[in-house]
Scaffold this motif. Structure first.
Motif, mmCIF file in Angstrom:
data_model
loop_
_atom_site.group_PDB
_atom_site.id
_atom_site.type_symbol
_atom_site.label_atom_id
_atom_site.label_comp_id
_atom_site.label_asym_id
_atom_site.label_seq_id
_atom_site.Cartn_x
_atom_site.Cartn_y
_atom_site.Cartn_z
ATOM 1 N N GLU A 7 84.691 80.659 -2.472
ATOM 2 C CA GLU A 7 83.590 81.428 -2.497
ATOM 3 C C GLU A 7 82.585 81.240 -1.679
ATOM 4 O O GLU A 7 81.946 81.238 -0.840
ATOM 5 C CB GLU A 7 83.194 83.203 -3.559
ATOM 6 N N PHE A 8 82.750 80.128 -2.838
ATOM 7 C CA PHE A 8 80.987 79.203 -2.755
ATOM 8 C C PHE A 8 80.916 78.699 -0.943
ATOM 9 O O PHE A 8 81.207 78.258 -0.293
ATOM 10 C CB PHE A 8 80.422 77.876 -3.757
ATOM 11 N N ALA A 45 79.822 66.116 -7.328
ATOM 12 C CA ALA A 45 81.519 66.343 -7.481
ATOM 13 C C ALA A 45 81.605 67.511 -6.158
ATOM 14 O O ALA A 45 82.748 67.206 -5.363
ATOM 15 C CB ALA A 45 82.342 67.116 -8.806
ATOM 16 N N LEU A 46 81.235 68.870 -6.613
ATOM 17 C CA LEU A 46 80.746 69.456 -5.347
ATOM 18 C C LEU A 46 80.492 68.642 -3.626
ATOM 19 O O LEU A 46 81.090 69.337 -2.409
ATOM 20 C CB LEU A 46 80.856 70.799 -5.140
ATOM 21 N N ARG A 47 79.197 68.512 -4.090
ATOM 22 C CA ARG A 47 78.214 67.238 -2.631
ATOM 23 C C ARG A 47 79.363 66.543 -2.245
ATOM 24 O O ARG A 47 79.485 66.074 -0.962
ATOM 25 C CB ARG A 47 77.526 66.845 -3.249
ATOM 26 N N GLN A 58 70.375 68.840 2.320
ATOM 27 C CA GLN A 58 69.676 69.443 1.818
ATOM 28 C C GLN A 58 70.280 70.858 1.992
ATOM 29 O O GLN A 58 70.192 71.786 0.833
ATOM 30 C CB GLN A 58 68.631 69.121 2.957
ATOM 31 N N PRO A 59 70.651 71.705 2.915
ATOM 32 C CA PRO A 59 71.176 73.244 2.574
ATOM 33 C C PRO A 59 72.572 73.336 1.739
ATOM 34 O O PRO A 59 72.563 74.321 1.569
ATOM 35 C CB PRO A 59 71.643 73.664 4.417
ATOM 36 N N PHE A 60 72.782 71.704 1.412
ATOM 37 C CA PHE A 60 74.221 72.307 0.298
ATOM 38 C C PHE A 60 73.035 72.324 -1.261
ATOM 39 O O PHE A 60 73.607 73.123 -1.564
ATOM 40 C CB PHE A 60 74.911 71.063 0.218
ATOM 41 N N ASP A 61 72.225 71.425 -1.194
ATOM 42 C CA ASP A 61 71.179 71.543 -2.116
ATOM 43 C C ASP A 61 71.304 73.217 -2.967
ATOM 44 O O ASP A 61 70.991 74.052 -3.626
ATOM 45 C CB ASP A 61 70.209 70.522 -2.572
ATOM 46 N N GLU A 62 70.116 73.388 -1.328
ATOM 47 C CA GLU A 62 69.150 74.776 -1.411
ATOM 48 C C GLU A 62 70.676 75.885 -2.086
ATOM 49 O O GLU A 62 70.342 76.730 -2.485
ATOM 50 C CB GLU A 62 68.913 75.416 -0.410
ATOM 51 N N LEU A 63 72.009 75.897 -0.883
ATOM 52 C CA LEU A 63 72.867 76.536 -1.432
ATOM 53 C C LEU A 63 73.481 76.810 -3.014
ATOM 54 O O LEU A 63 73.834 78.119 -3.409
ATOM 55 C CB LEU A 63 74.028 76.874 -0.433
ATOM 56 N N PHE A 64 73.418 75.926 -3.157
ATOM 57 C CA PHE A 64 74.149 75.588 -4.638
ATOM 58 C C PHE A 64 73.861 76.293 -6.001
ATOM 59 O O PHE A 64 73.460 77.102 -6.555
ATOM 60 C CB PHE A 64 74.128 74.179 -4.633
ATOM 61 N N ASP A 65 71.940 76.111 -5.468
ATOM 62 C CA ASP A 65 70.987 76.889 -6.028
ATOM 63 C C ASP A 65 71.194 78.387 -6.543
ATOM 64 O O ASP A 65 71.337 79.169 -7.141
ATOM 65 C CB ASP A 65 69.692 76.208 -6.256
ATOM 66 N N TYR A 66 71.280 78.482 -4.809
ATOM 67 C CA TYR A 66 71.046 80.100 -4.696
ATOM 68 C C TYR A 66 72.506 81.175 -5.063
ATOM 69 O O TYR A 66 72.571 81.362 -6.257
ATOM 70 C CB TYR A 66 71.199 80.770 -3.245
ATOM 71 N N GLU A 204 63.215 87.813 -4.321
ATOM 72 C CA GLU A 204 64.205 86.953 -3.991
ATOM 73 C C GLU A 204 65.589 86.812 -4.118
ATOM 74 O O GLU A 204 66.435 86.124 -3.565
ATOM 75 C CB GLU A 204 63.712 85.659 -5.556
ATOM 76 N N ILE A 205 66.054 87.865 -5.183
ATOM 77 C CA ILE A 205 67.486 87.923 -5.215
ATOM 78 C C ILE A 205 68.206 88.781 -3.836
ATOM 79 O O ILE A 205 69.133 87.880 -3.147
ATOM 80 C CB ILE A 205 67.683 89.213 -6.080
ATOM 81 N N ILE A 206 67.003 88.826 -3.350
ATOM 82 C CA ILE A 206 67.677 89.858 -2.107
ATOM 83 C C ILE A 206 67.888 88.942 -0.766
ATOM 84 O O ILE A 206 69.055 88.450 0.094
ATOM 85 C CB ILE A 206 66.590 90.609 -1.792
ATOM 86 N N GLN A 207 67.131 87.731 -1.353
ATOM 87 C CA GLN A 207 66.631 86.844 0.021
ATOM 88 C C GLN A 207 67.683 86.292 0.348
ATOM 89 O O GLN A 207 68.612 85.521 0.912
ATOM 90 C CB GLN A 207 65.200 85.718 0.165
ATOM 91 N N GLN A 208 68.517 85.551 -1.134
ATOM 92 C CA GLN A 208 69.049 84.618 -1.999
ATOM 93 C C GLN A 208 70.335 85.172 -1.159
ATOM 94 O O GLN A 208 71.470 84.855 -0.725
ATOM 95 C CB GLN A 208 69.239 84.683 -3.409
ATOM 96 N N GLU A 209 70.842 86.203 -1.326
ATOM 97 C CA GLU A 209 71.831 87.055 -1.194
ATOM 98 C C GLU A 209 72.459 87.392 0.843
ATOM 99 O O GLU A 209 73.180 86.931 1.335
ATOM 100 C CB GLU A 209 72.123 88.734 -1.580
ATOM 101 N N GLN A 210 70.836 87.528 1.377
ATOM 102 C CA GLN A 210 71.298 86.831 2.622
ATOM 103 C C GLN A 210 71.740 85.988 3.018
ATOM 104 O O GLN A 210 72.322 85.515 3.940
ATOM 105 C CB GLN A 210 70.020 88.018 3.043
ATOM 106 N N ARG A 211 70.605 85.073 1.930
ATOM 107 C CA ARG A 211 71.418 83.521 2.396
ATOM 108 C C ARG A 211 72.771 82.943 2.415
ATOM 109 O O ARG A 211 73.000 82.501 2.942
ATOM 110 C CB ARG A 211 70.532 82.102 1.952
ATOM 111 N N LYS A 212 73.043 84.110 1.242
ATOM 112 C CA LYS A 212 74.182 83.186 1.458
ATOM 113 C C LYS A 212 75.380 83.905 2.204
ATOM 114 O O LYS A 212 76.594 83.516 2.609
ATOM 115 C CB LYS A 212 74.971 84.006 -0.030
ATOM 116 N N GLN A 213 74.829 84.744 2.566
ATOM 117 C CA GLN A 213 75.456 86.165 4.017
ATOM 118 C C GLN A 213 75.389 85.015 5.210
ATOM 119 O O GLN A 213 75.918 85.500 6.210
ATOM 120 C CB GLN A 213 75.587 87.092 4.065
ATOM 121 N N GLY A 214 74.448 84.247 5.292
ATOM 122 C CA GLY A 214 74.063 83.591 6.673
ATOM 123 C C GLY A 214 73.118 84.107 7.623
ATOM 124 O O GLY A 214 72.835 84.305 8.065
#
Length: 468
Positions: A7-8, A45-47, A58-66, A204-214
């Protein structure tokens, strides 16, 4: 864990990071060797297995945190912020939470799970409720999703209106206890912060979910979400965006009224006069009669409660009224907490934004005193009542919470007898009127209109009441 990694990887792809199937397999093998117990080792390991380009780190680290930390990390940040704002050590903060838990046991009536978890800072329960709401939102495909913003839908799922009403009810109980001498200042401030925290967390949660969806949140989506948000939840960023929204509302109203007044200059068709004038022609309307009576501009007096609980509502109403002041013959504005002061000259000498901020920050009256509507109303009657005429609309913005002082509702009775209109806009839920120290049941009967006004959307609906 493999399903979570897949999923990630999909989240990374939606955000422009190329991840192949073989790299997914590399990640599985790395985690079999290293495990998931060490967060930093898990991230590394994932990075190492999923990222190929330096620009994707940088986008990987942000998305990992989200994706993996998300709500938990946001709750950590909120705890640190609230302790800093209240000036409490972790030990003092825990003692205050224990005090709140005891007070909640004394409170009559049932509380929702979300309200109880929020007030007791039960992070595990709070995270569970929010994650469930997020999952329902992501999996839901109801017709409501086409008519409401993500923020509004999450509000409906979490029943935030009920949460706010329950917190207001708890605040009323605390105010009664404070009258008996209990030291509850930190608890009262904590309630204010928790109401804002829940809003920040939800956004913040909504923004995280939107970012996950691209999907990057658009400004118009943010404005739409803010339009439904209670004024008491507003952050500084929200205030800046809503200042623009109020300015647009004022301009739209002025454009609409300018068209109406152009028609009024030409005059309206007067049926009675036309028939009377054309009797000599057998009733055939050869001579059309128009009614060109000039409509006089009304006067407005605005009384704004600027205590913390209603500050944002007063801010926006002052900005709106002075944005359309050329529609009125005269606008006079007053601010009050325990005493009242006129701020009309501030708006004559400064631009709107500077005047609003100066009026609200305490240069005119003491903004740190306890609310006393009765005293402020008596001062208004003594010093400014003669200025009210039959053309004056008196507009009051306040929550009506009087700290058990003398209400002086007779002042409103006198104002109603003399003024064209007396309108009260209350930024609290109507369900809380009359609870605790709220004097709205005394004040509302004397008003021509007494309405709940807690958001920009409600302000839009009420605007017609105060425009000529």
């Amino acid at each position: 864990m493999q399903s979570r990694v897949i999923e990630f990887a999909n989240v990374l792809r939606r955000n422009g990071i190329r991840v192949s199937l073989s790299e997914n397999m590399d990640a599985f093998r790395a985690l079999e060797l290293l495990g998931i117990g060490d967060q930093q080792l898990f991230r590394s390991a994932l990075r190492a297995t999923l990222v190929k380009r330096t620009g994707d780190i940088q986008p990987f680290d942000e998305l990992f945190d989200y994706f993996f930390l998300g709500i938990g990390q946001a709750l950590d940040a909120l705890d640190r912020k609230i302790m800093d704002d209240l000036g409490l050590t972790p030990e003092q903060f825990q003692q205050m939470l224990e005090q709140i838990q005891k007070l909640l046991k004394e409170m009559a009536g049932e509380l929702s799970e979300l309200t109880r978890a929020l007030l007791q800072n039960n992070r595990a329960e709070l995270e569970r409720l929010l994650r469930e709401a997020v999952e329902q939102e992501m999996n839901g495909g109801t017709p409501e999703s086409l008519r409401h913003t993500p923020y509004t839908r999450m509000m409906m799922r979490l029943r935030l209106e009920r949460v706010q009403s329950e917190i207001e009810r708890f605040r009323g109980m605390l105010q009664m206890l404070a009258q008996s001498g209990e030291a509850l200042q930190d608890v009262m401030r904590y309630l204010d912060e928790r109401m804002r925290d829940l809003n920040r967390l939800l956004r913040e949660i909504i923004q995280q979910e939107q970012r996950k969806q691209g999907v990057e949140p658009r400004d118009n989506q943010q404005r739409s979400a803010l339009a439904d948000k209670s004024f008491s939840f507003y952050t500084e960023d929200d205030i800046r965006r809503m200042n623009d929204a109020v300015a647009r509302l004022a301009q739209r109203l002025k454009n609409r009224l300018s068209v109406r007044r152009k028609k009024a200059v030409r005059g309206r068709f007067n049926v009675k006069e036309t028939l009377r004038k054309n009797l000599q022609y057998g009733g055939v309307p050869f001579q059309i009669q128009l009614d060109r009576r000039k409509k006089t501009k009304p006067q407005v007096m605005v009384l704004c409660d600027i205590s913390d609980s209603v500050l944002n509502a007063s801010r926006f109403m002052l900005q709106f009224v002075y944005s359309v002041q050329d529609l009125y013959a005269k606008v006079r504005s007053f601010v009050f907490v325990a005493e009242i002061g006129e701020v009309t000259k501030l708006f004559e000498d400064n631009d709107i934004s500077t005047a609003v901020e100066t009026a609200l920050k305490g240069d005119v009256i003491d903004v740190f005193s306890h609310s006393n509507f009765g005293r402020a109303f008596e001062q208004f009657h003594r010093n400014f009542f003669p200025a009210i005429t039959s053309k004056t609309t008196v507009l009051i913005i306040g929550d009506g919470r009087n700290n058990y002082n003398r209400p002086a509702d007779w002042v409103l009775r006198e104002v109603r007898r003399k003024a064209k209109q007396l309108i009260w806009l209350n930024p609290e839920s109507r369900m809380t009127w009359g609870i605790g120290d709220s004097e709205m049941p005394r004040y509302a009967p004397h008003c021509h209109v007494a309405e709940e006004c807690r958001s920009i959307s409600q302000l839009y609906k009420i605007v017609d009441l105060i425009t000529p």
